[in-house]
Scaffold this motif. Structure first.
Motif, short mmCIF file in Angstrom:
data_model
loop_
_atom_site.label_atom_id
_atom_site.label_comp_id
_atom_site.label_asym_id
_atom_site.label_seq_id
_atom_site.Cartn_x
_atom_site.Cartn_y
_atom_site.Cartn_z
N ALA A 124 0.86 -1.18 0.00
CA ALA A 124 0.00 0.00 0.00
C ALA A 124 0.89 1.23 0.00
CB ALA A 124 -0.91 0.01 1.22
N ILE A 125 0.63 2.14 -0.92
CA ILE A 125 1.33 3.43 -0.95
C ILE A 125 0.42 4.45 -0.29
CG2 ILE A 125 2.30 5.22 -2.43
CD1 ILE A 125 2.91 3.04 -4.48
N MET A 126 0.97 5.17 0.69
CA MET A 126 0.16 6.09 1.48
C MET A 126 0.19 7.49 0.87
SD MET A 126 -0.51 3.65 3.49
CE MET A 126 -1.59 4.47 4.67
N SER A 127 -0.85 8.27 1.17
CA SER A 127 -0.90 9.66 0.73
C SER A 127 0.03 10.51 1.59
CB SER A 127 -2.33 10.20 0.81
OG SER A 127 -2.79 10.15 2.14
N SER A 128 0.13 11.79 1.30
CA SER A 128 1.10 12.65 1.97
C SER A 128 0.85 12.79 3.47
CB SER A 128 1.10 14.04 1.32
OG SER A 128 -0.19 14.62 1.38
N ASN A 129 -0.40 12.55 3.93
CA ASN A 129 -0.66 12.67 5.37
C ASN A 129 -0.24 11.42 6.14
OD1 ASN A 129 -2.63 10.74 4.83
ND2 ASN A 129 -4.36 12.13 5.11
N GLY A 130 0.18 10.37 5.43
CA GLY A 130 0.66 9.17 6.09
C GLY A 130 -0.44 8.28 6.63
N LYS A 131 -1.71 8.59 6.31
CA LYS A 131 -2.83 7.82 6.86
C LYS A 131 -3.70 7.20 5.77
CE LYS A 131 -3.14 10.53 11.12
NZ LYS A 131 -4.00 11.40 11.96
N ASP A 132 -4.04 7.99 4.76
CA ASP A 132 -4.93 7.50 3.70
C ASP A 132 -4.15 6.69 2.68
OD1 ASP A 132 -7.06 8.88 4.89
OD2 ASP A 132 -6.50 10.73 3.85
N VAL A 133 -4.78 5.63 2.19
CA VAL A 133 -4.14 4.76 1.20
C VAL A 133 -4.38 5.33 -0.20
CG1 VAL A 133 -4.08 2.45 0.20
CG2 VAL A 133 -4.39 2.74 2.66
N LYS A 134 -3.30 5.54 -0.93
CA LYS A 134 -3.38 6.09 -2.28
C LYS A 134 -3.46 4.98 -3.33
CE LYS A 134 0.21 8.43 -3.74
NZ LYS A 134 1.20 9.53 -3.88
N GLU A 135 -2.75 3.90 -3.07
CA GLU A 135 -2.73 2.78 -4.02
C GLU A 135 -2.40 1.51 -3.26
OE1 GLU A 135 0.41 1.13 -7.30
OE2 GLU A 135 -0.06 3.27 -7.41
N GLN A 136 -3.05 0.39 -3.61
CA GLN A 136 -2.73 -0.88 -2.97
C GLN A 136 -3.02 -2.04 -3.92
OE1 GLN A 136 -5.02 -1.29 0.64
NE2 GLN A 136 -6.82 -0.34 -0.24
N LYS A 137 -2.18 -3.05 -3.83
CA LYS A 137 -2.32 -4.24 -4.67
C LYS A 137 -1.87 -5.46 -3.89
CE LYS A 137 -1.72 -2.18 -9.28
NZ LYS A 137 -0.94 -2.21 -10.53
N GLY A 138 -2.38 -6.63 -4.31
CA GLY A 138 -1.97 -7.88 -3.68
C GLY A 138 -2.10 -9.03 -4.65
N TRP A 139 -1.36 -10.11 -4.35
CA TRP A 139 -1.32 -11.27 -5.24
C TRP A 139 -1.50 -12.56 -4.45
CZ3 TRP A 139 1.91 -7.12 -5.10
CH2 TRP A 139 1.92 -6.28 -6.23
N ASP A 140 -2.10 -13.57 -5.08
CA ASP A 140 -2.23 -14.87 -4.43
C ASP A 140 -0.93 -15.66 -4.60
OD1 ASP A 140 -2.22 -15.92 -7.02
OD2 ASP A 140 -4.41 -16.13 -7.09
N LYS A 141 -0.92 -16.91 -4.10
CA LYS A 141 0.30 -17.71 -4.12
C LYS A 141 0.76 -18.06 -5.54
CE LYS A 141 -0.46 -19.76 0.43
NZ LYS A 141 -0.69 -21.01 1.19
N GLU A 142 -0.19 -18.02 -6.48
CA GLU A 142 0.16 -18.30 -7.87
C GLU A 142 0.61 -17.05 -8.62
OE1 GLU A 142 -2.73 -19.69 -6.47
OE2 GLU A 142 -1.47 -21.47 -6.13
N GLY A 143 0.58 -15.90 -7.93
CA GLY A 143 1.02 -14.66 -8.56
C GLY A 143 -0.08 -13.91 -9.28
N ASN A 144 -1.34 -14.33 -9.11
CA ASN A 144 -2.45 -13.63 -9.74
C ASN A 144 -2.90 -12.46 -8.87
OD1 ASN A 144 -2.70 -15.64 -11.88
ND2 ASN A 144 -3.55 -16.99 -10.29
N GLU A 145 -3.17 -11.32 -9.49
CA GLU A 145 -3.60 -10.15 -8.73
C GLU A 145 -4.98 -10.38 -8.12
OE1 GLU A 145 -4.27 -5.33 -9.27
OE2 GLU A 145 -3.02 -6.45 -10.70
N ILE A 146 -5.16 -9.97 -6.86
CA ILE A 146 -6.43 -10.16 -6.15
C ILE A 146 -7.29 -8.91 -6.34
CG2 ILE A 146 -7.48 -10.52 -3.89
CD1 ILE A 146 -4.81 -11.81 -3.02
N PRO A 147 -8.49 -9.04 -6.92
CA PRO A 147 -9.36 -7.87 -7.10
C PRO A 147 -9.78 -7.27 -5.75
CG PRO A 147 -10.12 -9.75 -8.40
CD PRO A 147 -9.08 -10.27 -7.46
N LYS A 148 -9.87 -5.95 -5.70
CA LYS A 148 -10.31 -5.21 -4.51
C LYS A 148 -9.52 -5.60 -3.26
CE LYS A 148 -15.01 -4.57 -6.24
NZ LYS A 148 -16.46 -4.77 -5.99
N TYR A 149 -8.27 -5.88 -3.45
CA TYR A 149 -7.39 -6.27 -2.35
C TYR A 149 -7.20 -5.10 -1.38
CZ TYR A 149 -2.90 -7.24 -0.04
OH TYR A 149 -1.90 -7.41 0.88
#
Length: 253
Positions: A124-149
């Motif tokens: 997760a990349i945070m916004s300038s205030n250090g609290k709000d999430v600006k971008e986030q991604k995640g992957w399962d064990k097979e390397g597939n991106e998880i929707p709405k992670y």
């Protein structure tokens, strides 16, 4: 003469080593705490916390389980009180490592690594205030991106009947409690309450960390215990227990 000079040099070296040893020791402190993270005697401790000066700019604090020596967390800060987080801190659980990267006490990025192999599972990349999430991604064990992670989300009070958490406290706190117990006028009574939000969003483990008297601590605990459920905290797309402290102030006019 040479022997005297040699002895003097040896004495100075020994003195420097002695001073250095005392300095290093003074920069390292051990704390012993229970499973509930209350200070206790070494014999009854569940965790041992070591705080030491890492270099000229950073302090480090490491918590390990006393019997297993498993690391619970490692924190970095630019002050010995650990109020100003800096650099990278690591938090360990059974399967993952949470890597928090700070700059000037603001969270910049969260990386979640698999404990075995330490490969990246999400971030997760945070916004300038250090609290709000600006971008986030995640992957399962097979390397597939998880929707709405969801990499990281703090627990939050979300109840349409009351609005915000502060509105709930204002509406439900018996503010005249100290007067009922005979508190003198013109005083302010502050209670710090510690509590947790469990994986289902229920308030648990409510504890007043201080007691100014006149029924204030009991009332502060009551109002938080009576709270409706929260939205639970999430790490690595899974609900987790979230710990928080709340300051509650009673004013007697």
């Amino acid at each position: 003469m040479k022997t005297k000079i040699f002895n003097l040099i040896v004495a100075l070296i020994c003195l420097n080593i002695s001073i250095f040893a005392r300095t290093a020791l003074s920069d390292t402190t051990f704390f012993y705490v229970s499973k509930a993270h209350q200070l206790c005697a070494p014999d009854s401790a569940f965790f041992v916390i070591k705080k030491y000066k890492l270099n000229d700019k950073l302090w480090s604090k490491v918590e390990v389980e006393k019997n297993s020596a498993d690391t619970n967390y490692e924190q970095r800060a630019s002050d010995s009180s650990f109020n100003i987080k800096e650099d990278t801190s690591w938090y360990y659980n059974q399967n993952e490592i949470y890597e928090d990267i700070y700059k000037n006490n603001k969270l910049q990025k969260v990386n979640i690594l698999a404990r075995l192999g330490r490969h990246l599972e999400g971030y997760a990349i945070m916004s300038s205030n250090g609290k709000d999430v600006k971008e986030q991604k995640g992957w399962d064990k097979e390397g597939n991106e998880i929707p709405k992670y969801v990499c990281q989300r703090e627990a939050s009070f979300n109840n349409s009947a009351f609005g915000s958490w502060s509105q709930y406290l204002t509406a439900n706190l018996n503010k005249d409690t100290p007067q009922k117990f005979g508190a003198p006028r013109g005083h302010e009574y502050v209670v710090i309450v510690q509590f947790s939000v469990d994986k289902q969003g229920k308030i648990i483990g409510v504890l007043a960390l201080n007691n100014p008297g006149f029924g204030t601590a009991e009332e502060a605990v009551r109002v938080i215990n009576s709270s409706p459920n929260w939205l639970p905290a999430i790490q690595n797309n899974k609900p987790v227990i979230y710990r928080q402290k709340q300051r509650i102030t009673f004013q007697v006019q």
